[in-house]
Structures are given as C-alpha cells and as structure tokens.
Write a protein that holds these residues in place. Structure first.
Motif, PDB file in Angstrom:
ATOM      1  N   ASP A  33      -7.479   2.348  -4.773  1.00 58.41           N
ATOM      2  CA  ASP A  33      -7.933   1.692  -3.540  1.00 58.41           C
ATOM      3  C   ASP A  33      -6.811   1.233  -2.627  1.00 58.41           C
ATOM      4  O   ASP A  33      -7.067   0.627  -1.581  1.00 58.41           O
TER       5      ASP A  33
ATOM      6  N   LYS B  30       0.831  -1.200   0.000  1.00 56.47           N
ATOM      7  CA  LYS B  30       0.000   0.000   0.000  1.00 56.47           C
ATOM      8  C   LYS B  30       0.871   1.257   0.000  1.00 56.47           C
ATOM      9  O   LYS B  30       2.080   1.204   0.233  1.00 56.47           O
TER      10      LYS B  30
ATOM     11  N   ARG C  16      -3.825   4.936   1.797  1.00 55.85           N
ATOM     12  CA  ARG C  16      -4.306   5.216   3.139  1.00 55.85           C
ATOM     13  C   ARG C  16      -3.783   6.595   3.542  1.00 55.85           C
ATOM     14  O   ARG C  16      -2.570   6.837   3.507  1.00 55.85           O
TER      15      ARG C  16
ATOM     16  N   SER D   5     -10.015   3.686  -1.211  1.00 53.46           N
ATOM     17  CA  SER D   5      -9.011   4.250  -0.326  1.00 53.46           C
ATOM     18  C   SER D   5      -9.682   4.665   0.975  1.00 53.46           C
ATOM     19  O   SER D   5     -10.908   4.596   1.108  1.00 53.46           O
ATOM     20  N   LEU D   6      -8.875   5.109   1.932  1.00 51.87           N
ATOM     21  CA  LEU D   6      -9.406   5.501   3.228  1.00 51.87           C
ATOM     22  C   LEU D   6      -8.648   6.710   3.745  1.00 51.87           C
ATOM     23  O   LEU D   6      -7.418   6.758   3.673  1.00 51.87           O
TER      24      LEU D   6
ATOM     25  N   ALA E 272     -11.322  -0.245   6.715  1.00 47.47           N
ATOM     26  CA  ALA E 272     -11.161   0.101   5.297  1.00 47.47           C
ATOM     27  C   ALA E 272     -12.043  -0.788   4.423  1.00 47.47           C
ATOM     28  O   ALA E 272     -12.120  -1.999   4.624  1.00 47.47           O
TER      29      ALA E 272
ATOM     30  N   VAL F 239      -8.410   1.886  10.878  1.00 48.76           N
ATOM     31  CA  VAL F 239      -7.626   1.206   9.841  1.00 48.76           C
ATOM     32  C   VAL F 239      -8.283  -0.114   9.458  1.00 48.76           C
ATOM     33  O   VAL F 239      -8.362  -0.476   8.273  1.00 48.76           O
TER      34      VAL F 239
END
Length: 315
Positions: free
Chosen positions: A196, A168, A199, A256-257, A251, A248
């Motif tokens: 996606d 990621k 983070r 994405s977050l 997600a 976290v």
C-alpha cells in the motif's frame, strides 16, 4: 525538505521541453516526443509530490566508476540525485531508461543537477548515458528491458513496509511496458501482498519504438484491465496539473495507486505531428528538415531560432 528552486511546476515543465529540444537541435537527434508527453508529470512529481532529501552527488555528474559490488567502494547509483536513503524519504524508481534525457533535464530544472551537466551526455566514460543505467543521474536501478522497474519498485515498497518505514516508493513507467508480461505479474503480486505504499505514474502517450501502440499490440481498456488485478486506478489528462493533484490526493488507505496520465507525444511541439507515428527518436533527414523543425518548434516554445543557431555554432 525545502524546494531547491523557486520555479512553478508549469515553468519547470516548459523548461524540460525547451532543454530537451535545444539538446536535440545541437546533437541532430533526441527523444523529443518523451519530453512532450512527460514534462508535466515529471515536473509535478519532483516539484510537489516526492519527499526527497538534498542530493548526495555533485552537480556535475561523476564519471562511471564501475558497477556496485562489495569489492567496489567507489561505485554509486544515480539515486544520489534524489537524496539519501532514509526511512522518512521517498524512493523514486524510473523504469523507461530511454527517458534519460528528459529525466536529466528535469533534475537540472529543479536544481538537483548543474546547468552544464548535459555537456557530459553520452560521452565515453560518462555516467550521463543516453539510455540510463543504475549509475546515471536519477536512476537507482538498471531496468534493462522495459517493465522491470515496476517489479523492482514493488519489491522495495514491500521491504519498506515490513520495516515500517513511512516513506513511499514512487515508480515512473511508460505505457509500452504493459505489453510485457512482467508488468501484469507484478500487479498481481502488489494486490496479493497488499502493498500500500507504492505510487505508480504511467506516461500513456500511446507510442513505442515501433510506432503507435494500437498498431503493435493494442492494450484495449487499460484502466479496467489494471483494476481487474486489484490495483486502484485514476485515469487523467496527463497535462492537467490539477487533475494530477486530485488523483494523488484520492489514494485509498491500505492500497497502492496507479495514475494513468494520458498524454500527447507532440504536446507543445505540434510540428512533430508530421512525424506520426514514427516519434520514438527524432533524427533529421536533411539540413532543410532540421531548419524547418527548428523554426517551427522554437516558435512554439517561445525561443529564438537565430539565437539557438548562434549558440550552437559557438558551442
């Protein structure tokens, strides 16, 4: 990879604050409020969330060797402290370059830099710059003006997705960057391209260099504004480690977050409330003010002010 230290995340967060405070006392100035607000988020990122390889740069930072180019084989980026670039490992982009002292302190606390690395801070020819650049420890890119880090991270994440790399891309931001148009353009691009594997962690301390955010350019309902661009948001207490873990873990697949970590610019150093709203960079107006601040904050952090002064005198 196995942890490079045996400390708990709570111990690392306290260590970050202590280290930045001691450096500020020693040099009569520093980014104290950023250490107050960011300690927990950086501690948990490095100690629990980021999947990084072993550092590829030495514990004592190298001197500056010029900017990366095809004709400069000696150049390096500070990302070496996050380990090698490899498909399985995460990448960590740090956008607010003025958090550099806090980043360096975090790298020392988790065992990725030497205990004496800050001896090179802000010295001529050093890579340990006061405002981080791409060669500074922990920094992969030079973000220049605020708000460039998110777009760089999104581009890297998009490229990694096209290569089907499992690692990621994480990016650390400050809330002041939402006063810049480039941030909103990038959020639109993240949503449009369906990125996606990104983070985003934001230190929402409601402060910027000109004072309180609300008095400069109020952001209004920031979670709702971000979500209107199609990026899922979790708004949490940025000093609550369990809240971070839950955020976290929440997600959503294929998205994405963004984690908006609501923080205090005087967390752990209540004495700084006297400086509100001028907290961006703390300088001492007099010797008496420094002594008062030393005694008050050292006590809050569990440190001995007499020992601090003794070490400073012999340092």
């Amino acid at each position: 990879m196995p942890a490079l230290n045996s400390k708990t995340t709570e111990e690392i967060a306290l260590g970050i604050r202590r280290r930045v405070f001691l450096h500020t006392m020693r040099h009569n100035g520093g980014y104290l409020s950023q250490a107050c607000s960011a300690a927990e988020s950086l501690a948990i990122l490095y100690n629990e969330f980021l999947n990084l390889g072993a550092p590829t740069l030495p514990g004592i930072p190298l001197p500056f060797r010029g900017v990366p180019s095809a004709t400069n084989p000696d150049a390096f980026t500070g990302a070496g402290y996050h380990g090698p670039f490899a498909p399985d490992y995460d990448r960590f982009i740090i956008s607010p370059a003025h958090y550099a002292l806090v980043i360096y302190s975090a790298l020392i606390e988790i065992g990725r830099m030497d205990e004496n690395a800050l001896d090179h801070f802000n010295k001529d020819g050093s890579s340990v710059e006061m405002i981080g650049a791409e060669h500074s420890p922990g920094m992969e890119v030079t973000t220049g003006s605020l708000a460039q880090g998110l777009s760089m991270a999104a581009g890297i994440a998009w490229a990694r997705a096209r290569r089907t790399e499992p690692g990621k891309v994480w990016v650390y931001m400050s809330d002041g960057e939402f006063q810049e148009g480039q941030t909103w353009e990038t959020l639109a691009a993240i949503s449009h391209h369906g990125i996606d594997n990104l983070r985003i962690v934001v230190d929402v301390n409601r402060q910027q260099c000109d004072g309180a955010m609300s008095s400069v350019l109020d952001l209004g309902d920031l979670p709702a504004r971000v979500e209107s661009f199609g990026v899922p948001v979790r708004s949490i207490d940025g000093h609550d480690l369990d809240a971070f873990r839950k955020a976290v873990a929440s997600a959503e697949s294929g998205k994405s977050l963004m984690i908006l970590a609501n923080t205090s610019p005087f967390q752990g150093m209540d004495f700084l409330k006297r400086r509100f709203p001028r907290l961006h960079y703390v300088r001492f107006k007099s010797r008496d003010e420094r002594a008062e601040m030393l005694k008050a904050i050292a006590g809050e952090l569990g440190l001995d002010p007499v020992e601090i002064e003794r070490n400073a005198a012999h340092g």
